[in-house]
Structures are given as structure tokens and as C-alpha cells.
Design a protein around this motif. Structure first.
Motif, PDB file in Angstrom:
ATOM      1  N   THR A   1      22.591  76.215  54.559  1.00 56.00           N
ATOM      2  CA  THR A   1      22.073  75.036  55.259  1.00 56.00           C
ATOM      3  C   THR A   1      22.698  75.059  56.653  1.00 56.00           C
ATOM      4  OG1 THR A   1      23.850  73.546  54.558  1.00 56.00           O
ATOM      5  CG2 THR A   1      21.979  73.800  53.065  1.00 56.00           C
ATOM      6  N   GLU A   2      22.520  74.013  57.400  1.00 53.32           N
ATOM      7  CA  GLU A   2      23.057  74.018  58.766  1.00 53.32           C
ATOM      8  C   GLU A   2      24.567  74.186  58.801  1.00 53.32           C
ATOM      9  OE1 GLU A   2      23.012  71.288  62.857  1.00 53.32           O
ATOM     10  OE2 GLU A   2      22.003  70.579  61.027  1.00 53.32           O
ATOM     11  N   HIS A   3      25.269  73.533  57.855  1.00 49.85           N
ATOM     12  CA  HIS A   3      26.731  73.533  57.892  1.00 49.85           C
ATOM     13  C   HIS A   3      27.395  74.081  56.633  1.00 49.85           C
ATOM     14  CE1 HIS A   3      25.595  70.226  60.760  1.00 49.85           C
ATOM     15  NE2 HIS A   3      26.431  70.905  61.508  1.00 49.85           N
ATOM     16  N   PHE A   4      26.599  74.506  55.637  1.00 52.20           N
ATOM     17  CA  PHE A   4      27.175  74.942  54.363  1.00 52.20           C
ATOM     18  C   PHE A   4      26.561  76.260  53.895  1.00 52.20           C
ATOM     19  CE2 PHE A   4      27.723  70.398  54.649  1.00 52.20           C
ATOM     20  CZ  PHE A   4      29.024  70.214  54.226  1.00 52.20           C
ATOM     21  N   LEU A   5      27.390  77.058  53.239  1.00 48.77           N
ATOM     22  CA  LEU A   5      26.933  78.278  52.576  1.00 48.77           C
ATOM     23  C   LEU A   5      27.048  78.042  51.076  1.00 48.77           C
ATOM     24  CD1 LEU A   5      26.027  81.236  52.550  1.00 48.77           C
ATOM     25  CD2 LEU A   5      28.451  81.895  52.693  1.00 48.77           C
ATOM     26  N   LEU A   6      25.916  77.906  50.415  1.00 46.37           N
ATOM     27  CA  LEU A   6      25.869  77.579  48.991  1.00 46.37           C
ATOM     28  C   LEU A   6      25.793  78.855  48.165  1.00 46.37           C
ATOM     29  CD1 LEU A   6      23.128  74.818  49.332  1.00 46.37           C
ATOM     30  CD2 LEU A   6      25.612  74.449  49.270  1.00 46.37           C
ATOM     31  N   ASN A   7      26.684  78.972  47.183  1.00 51.11           N
ATOM     32  CA  ASN A   7      26.701  80.110  46.257  1.00 51.11           C
ATOM     33  C   ASN A   7      26.485  79.584  44.852  1.00 51.11           C
ATOM     34  OD1 ASN A   7      27.845  82.408  48.135  1.00 51.11           O
ATOM     35  ND2 ASN A   7      29.107  80.600  48.518  1.00 51.11           N
ATOM     36  N   PHE A   8      25.517  80.143  44.136  1.00 51.29           N
ATOM     37  CA  PHE A   8      25.140  79.610  42.836  1.00 51.29           C
ATOM     38  C   PHE A   8      24.405  80.680  42.043  1.00 51.29           C
ATOM     39  CE2 PHE A   8      22.047  78.781  46.120  1.00 51.29           C
ATOM     40  CZ  PHE A   8      20.868  79.266  45.582  1.00 51.29           C
ATOM     41  N   GLU A   9      24.294  80.473  40.747  1.00 58.62           N
ATOM     42  CA  GLU A   9      23.479  81.347  39.914  1.00 58.62           C
ATOM     43  C   GLU A   9      22.053  80.810  39.893  1.00 58.62           C
ATOM     44  OE1 GLU A   9      25.333  82.301  36.186  1.00 58.62           O
ATOM     45  OE2 GLU A   9      27.214  82.913  37.167  1.00 58.62           O
ATOM     46  N   GLU A  10      21.089  81.691  39.734  1.00 59.44           N
ATOM     47  CA  GLU A  10      19.683  81.350  39.944  1.00 59.44           C
ATOM     48  C   GLU A  10      19.240  80.138  39.136  1.00 59.44           C
ATOM     49  OE1 GLU A  10      16.585  81.434  42.110  1.00 59.44           O
ATOM     50  OE2 GLU A  10      17.961  83.112  42.351  1.00 59.44           O
ATOM     51  N   VAL A  11      19.795  79.960  37.950  1.00 59.61           N
ATOM     52  CA  VAL A  11      19.425  78.834  37.109  1.00 59.61           C
ATOM     53  C   VAL A  11      19.744  77.499  37.785  1.00 59.61           C
ATOM     54  CG1 VAL A  11      21.644  78.762  35.880  1.00 59.61           C
ATOM     55  CG2 VAL A  11      19.570  77.906  34.765  1.00 59.61           C
ATOM     56  N   ASP A  12      20.674  77.508  38.736  1.00 55.09           N
ATOM     57  CA  ASP A  12      21.095  76.275  39.408  1.00 55.09           C
ATOM     58  C   ASP A  12      20.566  76.170  40.837  1.00 55.09           C
ATOM     59  OD1 ASP A  12      22.671  75.003  37.377  1.00 55.09           O
ATOM     60  OD2 ASP A  12      24.189  76.548  37.661  1.00 55.09           O
ATOM     61  N   ARG A  13      19.538  76.913  41.169  1.00 53.64           N
ATOM     62  CA  ARG A  13      19.029  76.912  42.538  1.00 53.64           C
ATOM     63  C   ARG A  13      18.650  75.501  43.010  1.00 53.64           C
ATOM     64  NH1 ARG A  13      17.002  80.044  46.529  1.00 53.64           N
ATOM     65  NH2 ARG A  13      17.559  81.930  45.374  1.00 53.64           N
ATOM     66  N   LEU A  14      17.879  74.781  42.234  1.00 58.52           N
ATOM     67  CA  LEU A  14      17.398  73.464  42.667  1.00 58.52           C
ATOM     68  C   LEU A  14      18.535  72.472  42.850  1.00 58.52           C
ATOM     69  CD1 LEU A  14      14.103  73.047  40.589  1.00 58.52           C
ATOM     70  CD2 LEU A  14      14.369  73.712  42.985  1.00 58.52           C
ATOM     71  N   VAL A  15      19.480  72.465  41.910  1.00 61.90           N
ATOM     72  CA  VAL A  15      20.595  71.520  42.045  1.00 61.90           C
ATOM     73  C   VAL A  15      21.514  71.926  43.186  1.00 61.90           C
ATOM     74  CG1 VAL A  15      20.531  70.747  39.654  1.00 61.90           C
ATOM     75  CG2 VAL A  15      21.985  72.671  40.277  1.00 61.90           C
ATOM     76  N   ALA A  16      21.636  73.238  43.422  1.00 60.34           N
ATOM     77  CA  ALA A  16      22.469  73.702  44.533  1.00 60.34           C
ATOM     78  C   ALA A  16      21.889  73.238  45.862  1.00 60.34           C
ATOM     79  CB  ALA A  16      22.583  75.224  44.502  1.00 60.34           C
ATOM     80  N   LEU A  17      20.580  73.330  46.002  1.00 60.58           N
ATOM     81  CA  LEU A  17      19.943  72.881  47.234  1.00 60.58           C
ATOM     82  C   LEU A  17      20.087  71.364  47.401  1.00 60.58           C
ATOM     83  CD1 LEU A  17      16.727  75.104  47.211  1.00 60.58           C
ATOM     84  CD2 LEU A  17      18.850  75.450  48.504  1.00 60.58           C
ATOM     85  N   GLU A  18      20.067  70.644  46.289  1.00 56.63           N
ATOM     86  CA  GLU A  18      20.283  69.195  46.363  1.00 56.63           C
ATOM     87  C   GLU A  18      21.707  68.889  46.797  1.00 56.63           C
ATOM     88  OE1 GLU A  18      19.916  65.108  43.681  1.00 56.63           O
ATOM     89  OE2 GLU A  18      19.200  67.014  42.860  1.00 56.63           O
ATOM     90  N   ILE A  19      22.675  69.647  46.292  1.00 57.70           N
ATOM     91  CA  ILE A  19      24.066  69.484  46.716  1.00 57.70           C
ATOM     92  C   ILE A  19      24.179  69.725  48.216  1.00 57.70           C
ATOM     93  CG2 ILE A  19      26.359  70.561  46.614  1.00 57.70           C
ATOM     94  CD1 ILE A  19      25.841  70.950  43.589  1.00 57.70           C
TER      95      ILE A  19
END
Length: 250
Positions: free
Chosen positions: A36-54
Motif C-alpha cells: 500500500t502507500e505506507h505498508f508492505l503486507l506479507n501474508f499467505e494466499e488464504v488471507d489475501r482479502l483480510v490482509a488488504l483490509e488490514i
């Protein structure tokens, strides 16, 4: 005799490697990344949607938190979202963490990095919503870390729960059971959690905000933790004032 020593040393080495192996890399082998603009999100594919919400939640809160703490940083904060508590516990504390970490433990930071369990699998003591708040809580810790790495846990956690708006149930606050002054100086995370440290440090930060403003807390972080310079009172005097505040407000 030498053979016995050899086997004993080998066992110790193997146990040590087994303990620290999960901690060598906070990223799991199945993780992917999104920015995102200020964050680098690392997650497993099963959590893609919740990671983007975070990511959305953090972006919405970042500016206010940074402004409150007079913090500026153009870099991106790394966020690691784990599929379950066991994985999180192992990444923070090694294999033994999967055994000793309490069930309420769902997030942490390692320096400037946020570690968090997936909101989709928060464990028995949390919910989807509480993990989302924990993401903001842990971001506050990364900011405090960058301002003053020696910030005591009482202030550090107080800022995190207060700025993440993790307001405790007022029925859980009672002056009689408030941590002692000595207790507020602990840096033991298990003791802190068990003594109601998160709930009571929220009320302490609310007290400081109402009496002095959070600008004074920001000053405290930057002045070598000189309480008298920041507030005009010693740390122990502020504690006694807070106890009176608890009785009046709660």
C-alpha cells in the motif's frame, strides 16, 4: 566418556537449532506480498482479502498516530500476517513459544516490523474485530520503537491501546485491583498481561491526555524519560494522581 560428552553436546546443539529455527526468518515460505502507500503486507494466499483490509485500516489510522507522536518516516512498515497463533508464537519466541505463549497473544512487533495473527483465525480469546484493532496497536509500537527504544512497557502499551481505541470495559477497572507503582514498572509481558496491564495502562494514558495532553507524552519519549521535565511531576507522583483519577472516573 568422550563419546557421552559428544552426544550431549550434539543434543544441545540440535535443541538450540530447533528452538531458534522459526525465528530466523519472520516470513513463512508460503507468504506473498502486496504494497500500500505506507505498508508492505506479507501474508499467505488464504488471507489475501483480510490482509488488504488490514492495509486499509492501517492507512486510515497512520496519519493521526504519526501526527500525535510527532513522527515522520517516509519508509514502508512491514506487516506479517500469520495463518494461526502457533505460527505467530513460533516466529516471535521460537518452538518454545508454541507451548508457553498465552492464548490472548495475537500480535507483536520486532523493531519496526508488525507481527499479527490472521483476523480469520484469531484463536479462542479474540475476534475478527479485535485483531483489526491489534494491527493498529502494533503499528503504534513500531513508531514508539523508532522514537525511543527504551520506552517502558507501561507507557508503550498505554499509548498503543489508547491510540488504537482499545477501550476496556469500565466494569473491569477498579482502584482496589490497580497495579502497584512497582508493578507498573515491569517489562515482563506475561506479568503485564496477567495484572490487567493493558486495561489499566489505557486508563493511565487517558489520564495523562486529559491532564497534560499527548504532546507531553511525546516529549517524555524524546527527553530521556524525564517525567518532571515533561509533566512537572515525578513518575511516582503521577501514579498517585492516576489512582485518584481512577476513583473519580471509574
Amino acid at each position: 566418556m568422550r563419546k557421552n560428552w559428544y552426544y550431549a553436546i550434539l543434543i544441545i546443539v540440535l535443541l538450540t537449532v530447533t528452538q531458534i529455527y522459526p525465528m530466523l526468518n519472520v516470513k513463512t515460505v508460503d507468504m506473498v506480498s502486496e504494497e500500500t502507500e505506507h505498508f508492505l503486507l506479507n501474508f499467505e494466499e488464504v488471507d489475501r482479502l483480510v490482509a488488504l483490509e488490514i492495509g486499509q485500516v492501517l492507512e486510515a489510522k497512520k496519519a493521526d498516530i504519526d501526527r500525535t507522536l510527532n513522527f515522520e518516516n517516509d519508509g514502508k512498515t512491514e506487516v506479517y500476517i500469520y495463518p494461526d497463533q502457533g505460527t505467530l508464537h513460533g516466529k516471535k519466541y521460537g518452538m518454545v513459544g508454541k507451548i508457553i505463549a498465552p492464548e490472548w497473544y495475537i500480535g507483536d512487533n520486532i523493531g519496526e516490523q508488525v507481527l499479527l495473527v490472521s483476523p480469520s483465525n484469531p484463536g479462542p480469546m479474540h475476534s475478527y474485530e479485535s485483531v483489526m484493532l491489534a494491527a493498529v496497536h502494533e503499528y503504534v509500537h513500531t513508531v514508539v520503537y523508532q522514537i525511543n527504544k527504551k520506552t517502558p512497557k507501561w507507557i508503550n502499551e498505554g499509548l498503543a491501546v489508547y491510540l488504537a481505541e482499545q477501550q476496556p470495559d469500565s466494569n473491569s477497572i477498579n482502584k482496589i485491583y490497580a497495579p502497584s507503582f512497582k508493578d507498573t514498572r515491569t517489562n515482563n509481558p506475561i506479568k503485564f498481561g496477567n495484572m490487567g496491564g493493558y486495561e489499566y495502562s489505557y486508563t493511565y494514558m487517558r489520564f495523562l491526555d486529559s491532564q497534560f495532553g499527548l504532546e507531553a507524552v511525546s516529549t517524555l519519549l524524546r527527553n530521556g524519560l524525564d517525567y518532571e521535565a515533561a509533566f512537572g511531576y515525578t513518575e511516582e507522583e503521577l501514579y498517585e494522581m492516576w489512582i485518584v483519577y481512577l476513583e473519580k472516573v471509574y
